[in-house]
Every structure is written in structure tokens, then in C-alpha cells.
Design a protein around this motif. Structure first.
Motif, PDB file in Angstrom:
ATOM      1  N   PHE A  94      -8.185  -4.116   6.844  1.00 20.07           N
ATOM      2  CA  PHE A  94      -7.526  -2.852   7.129  1.00 20.07           C
ATOM      3  C   PHE A  94      -7.107  -2.809   8.586  1.00 20.07           C
ATOM      4  O   PHE A  94      -7.784  -3.365   9.458  1.00 20.07           O
ATOM      5  CB  PHE A  94      -8.478  -1.679   6.837  1.00 20.07           C
ATOM      6  CG  PHE A  94      -8.983  -1.668   5.424  1.00 20.07           C
ATOM      7  CD1 PHE A  94      -8.314  -0.961   4.432  1.00 20.07           C
ATOM      8  CD2 PHE A  94     -10.115  -2.395   5.081  1.00 20.07           C
ATOM      9  CE1 PHE A  94      -8.774  -0.971   3.131  1.00 20.07           C
ATOM     10  CE2 PHE A  94     -10.585  -2.416   3.773  1.00 20.07           C
ATOM     11  CZ  PHE A  94      -9.906  -1.698   2.787  1.00 20.07           C
ATOM     12  N   GLU A  95      -5.991  -2.136   8.827  1.00 16.85           N
ATOM     13  CA  GLU A  95      -5.553  -1.841  10.178  1.00 16.85           C
ATOM     14  C   GLU A  95      -5.610  -0.328  10.354  1.00 16.85           C
ATOM     15  O   GLU A  95      -5.116   0.425   9.508  1.00 16.85           O
ATOM     16  CB  GLU A  95      -4.144  -2.383  10.422  1.00 16.85           C
ATOM     17  CG  GLU A  95      -4.130  -3.911  10.446  1.00 16.85           C
ATOM     18  CD  GLU A  95      -2.748  -4.499  10.654  1.00 16.85           C
ATOM     19  OE1 GLU A  95      -2.595  -5.359  11.533  1.00 16.85           O
ATOM     20  OE2 GLU A  95      -1.820  -4.101   9.921  1.00 16.85           O
ATOM     21  N   VAL A  96      -6.221   0.101  11.446  1.00 12.29           N
ATOM     22  CA  VAL A  96      -6.456   1.515  11.695  1.00 12.29           C
ATOM     23  C   VAL A  96      -5.675   1.929  12.936  1.00 12.29           C
ATOM     24  O   VAL A  96      -5.885   1.375  14.024  1.00 12.29           O
ATOM     25  CB  VAL A  96      -7.955   1.809  11.877  1.00 12.29           C
ATOM     26  CG1 VAL A  96      -8.187   3.310  12.077  1.00 12.29           C
ATOM     27  CG2 VAL A  96      -8.757   1.296  10.673  1.00 12.29           C
ATOM     28  N   PHE A  97      -4.781   2.910  12.776  1.00 11.56           N
ATOM     29  CA  PHE A  97      -3.921   3.386  13.850  1.00 11.56           C
ATOM     30  C   PHE A  97      -4.425   4.744  14.328  1.00 11.56           C
ATOM     31  O   PHE A  97      -4.573   5.670  13.519  1.00 11.56           O
ATOM     32  CB  PHE A  97      -2.483   3.537  13.359  1.00 11.56           C
ATOM     33  CG  PHE A  97      -1.896   2.285  12.755  1.00 11.56           C
ATOM     34  CD1 PHE A  97      -1.035   1.484  13.488  1.00 11.56           C
ATOM     35  CD2 PHE A  97      -2.184   1.917  11.443  1.00 11.56           C
ATOM     36  CE1 PHE A  97      -0.480   0.336  12.924  1.00 11.56           C
ATOM     37  CE2 PHE A  97      -1.631   0.767  10.878  1.00 11.56           C
ATOM     38  CZ  PHE A  97      -0.788  -0.021  11.622  1.00 11.56           C
ATOM     39  N   VAL A  98      -4.675   4.865  15.613  1.00 14.09           N
ATOM     40  CA  VAL A  98      -5.192   6.118  16.186  1.00 14.09           C
ATOM     41  C   VAL A  98      -4.458   6.417  17.487  1.00 14.09           C
ATOM     42  O   VAL A  98      -3.786   5.537  18.045  1.00 14.09           O
ATOM     43  CB  VAL A  98      -6.711   6.021  16.463  1.00 14.09           C
ATOM     44  CG1 VAL A  98      -7.491   5.776  15.181  1.00 14.09           C
ATOM     45  CG2 VAL A  98      -7.014   4.947  17.503  1.00 14.09           C
ATOM     46  N   PRO A  99      -4.579   7.663  18.012  1.00 14.69           N
ATOM     47  CA  PRO A  99      -4.001   7.949  19.327  1.00 14.69           C
ATOM     48  C   PRO A  99      -4.556   6.982  20.372  1.00 14.69           C
ATOM     49  O   PRO A  99      -5.744   6.646  20.365  1.00 14.69           O
ATOM     50  CB  PRO A  99      -4.450   9.386  19.600  1.00 14.69           C
ATOM     51  CG  PRO A  99      -4.644   9.985  18.235  1.00 14.69           C
ATOM     52  CD  PRO A  99      -5.175   8.862  17.396  1.00 14.69           C
ATOM     53  N   ALA A 100      -3.687   6.524  21.271  1.00 15.57           N
ATOM     54  CA  ALA A 100      -4.066   5.473  22.226  1.00 15.57           C
ATOM     55  C   ALA A 100      -5.313   5.829  23.024  1.00 15.57           C
ATOM     56  O   ALA A 100      -6.145   4.963  23.316  1.00 15.57           O
ATOM     57  CB  ALA A 100      -2.893   5.186  23.161  1.00 15.57           C
TER      58      ALA A 100
END
Length: 264
Positions: A94-100
Motif C-alpha cells: 500500500f501507498e499512503v498519501f498524507v499532508p506533507a
């Protein structure tokens, strides 16, 4: 290869500006606004057979319902996130994208959650060996703006039978009719040495192509590579020579992927 799990460090997509510019050009005339959040987004990837078991307790996303290449919105470790069943390792993950600004917080939460599962942090160099074992082409190596899908063995993603126009249709129709001028192949080095990006490939002293990626496979214990060769040299079993440090080293054209995962 068949390894435990890992967390890949965040990295900016190399094509972010190119994609953003292309989308901006194509929405002209539509009632749409482009909001490019590339620079304000961090990405961590959990990859390997135990990836789902590590991530599931941290997220409200139903991972069992998330198919390969699907994406869902939810939270991970209390952080608003997009969770995608993607990753360039050849394993599940899985790739998890969050605020930097919350990337480090996400990293720490994933690392802590995976302690019992043998999680280890790895960088892009390790990921590169794994995607190569899985026969996955990489932009800047196997793929670039001068390569068409038929050369790269990706003709299956082009649907010329569909009605209507789409970006690049005319060029793709010409490429399909002409046939590939070169073909991407997998190679196993049968002599001594490692075939690296840019090394020339020849057959019987005749120039045939060039290596695009190569490494010593940690899973298989042999030197593997991908490269482009003349169409007549692309058949599985063909013996070629790779110029490694001014030596002609034999290599064999093999079917890809070099390694196929056994996990779900």
C-alpha cells in the motif's frame, strides 16, 4: 523478492510538473480548476506479504475490499489519508498519501506497528532491485517520451478499438501499423559481471540495443537486466552479448518477470 515488509521514504514524483502541465492544458475550455498538491503531499509505502496485516489496525479503510491499483479515502494513525493498493516492488502493498507536515508522524506510526512483523526501512535503491526482479518498467529507464507502448510490451493498455478520439490516438495507430522498431526484453547474464544502464547489447558483433536497467538479483542470486534489442533478437532463448567494461559477456533473453510473488 519474497521479503517481509518495508516502509519506503517519501519522494517527489519525477513527472509531477509534466503531468500538471498536461492536465492544465487539457482542462482549457472546461469549468474546472487544477489544484496540484504534489509539493504539499507526503507518501509512505508499506510493501511485502505482511503489509495488509501491519496497516489494517491503523486505518478505517477496508483493505480487504481494496483491489490492486484501487484507492480509498480515510485515515491512517489518525491522519487524513488516501490509501492505494499500489507500489513498485512486485509484492503486495500500500501507498499512503498524507499532508506533507504529517509525513514523519505517519512514518513513525507505520514503523511502530510493524515491529512484530519484521518491518524494516528501505530506500529507493532497494525498491529498484525489487521492481526489476518483477519486470516492472521504470520511467527514465525503460520508459520515456520517445518510447511507444508497443516497444515496451505495453500494447495491451492501448484500446484502438474504442470509439472517439483520445490523446495520441493518431500516433499510436501509426506505431501499431508499423510494428515496433525495438523490443524490451529480460536478460539473465550468463557470464561474469552485471549489466548496467546504458551498456551496449550486440549479437554476433552486430549492434542490437542497450541495457536500460540491471542489477544482481538479491532473490534469485543471478545478474538480471532489461534492455531494448532489435525485434529479430527478442525471442526467448536468444543469446546476446553485453559490453561490460569492454568485455563481451554472454546473456540470455528470458521471459519476464524474473520473479513472481507467491503472496496474495
Amino acid at each position: 523478492g519474497d521479503w517481509s515488509s518495508d516502509v519506503c521514504s517519501s519522494d517527489l514524483a519525477g513527472n509531477a510538473r509534466t503531468v500538471s502541465d498536461a492536465v492544465a492544458e487539457r482542462i482549457a475550455g472546461f469549468r474546472a480548476v487544477l489544484d496540484d498538491r504534489s509539493l504539499s503531499t507526503a507518501l509512505c509505502a508499506v510493501q511485502g506479504p505482511r503489509a495488509a496485516a501491519i496497516l489494517a489496525p491503523l486505518t478505517d479503510v477496508d483493505l480487504t475490499a481494496l483491489r490492486y491499483y484501487a484507492i480509498a479515502e480515510g485515515s491512517v494513525a489518525g491522519i487524513p489519508a488516501l490509501v492505494a493498493r499500489t507500489g513498485y516492488t512486485g509484492e503486495d502493498g500500500f501507498e499512503v498519501f498524507v499532508p506533507a507536515g504529517r509525513g514523519i508522524e505517519l512514518w513513525d506510526a507505520l514503523a511502530a506497528a510493524g515491529v512484530g512483523a519484521g518491518i524494516v526501512p528501505v530506500g529507493l535503491g532497494a525498491r529498484d532491485t525489487l521492481r526489476l526482479e518483477a519486470g516492472m518498467p521504470l520511467y527514465g529507464n525503460e520508459l520515456d517520451r520517445s518510447t511507444d507502448p508497443y516497444q515496451a510490451g505495453l500494447g495491451r493498455v492501448v484500446k484502438l478499438g474504442k470509439s472517439g478520439d483520445f490523446v495520441g490516438r493518431a500516433a499510436l495507430e501509426r506505431a501499431a501499423a508499423a510494428g515496433p522498431s525495438r523490443m524490451l526484453v529480460g536478460l539473465v547474464v550468463r557470464g561474469r559481471g552485471i549489466a548496467r544502464h546504458g551498456y551496449p547489447i550486440s549479437v554476433g558483433g552486430r549492434a542490437s540495443g542497450v541495457v536500460t536497467s540491471g542489477t544482481q538479483s538479491p532473490t534469485l542470486g543471478v545478474a538480471v537486466a532489461m534492455g531494448y534489442v532489435a525485434p529479430g533478437d527478442a525471442e526467448v532463448g536468444t543469446m546476446v552479448d553485453v559490453n561490460i567494461r569492454d568485455q563481451a559477456v554472454p546473456a540470455e533473453v528470458v521471459a519476464m518477470p524474473f520473479y513472481r510473488r507467491t503472496s496474495g
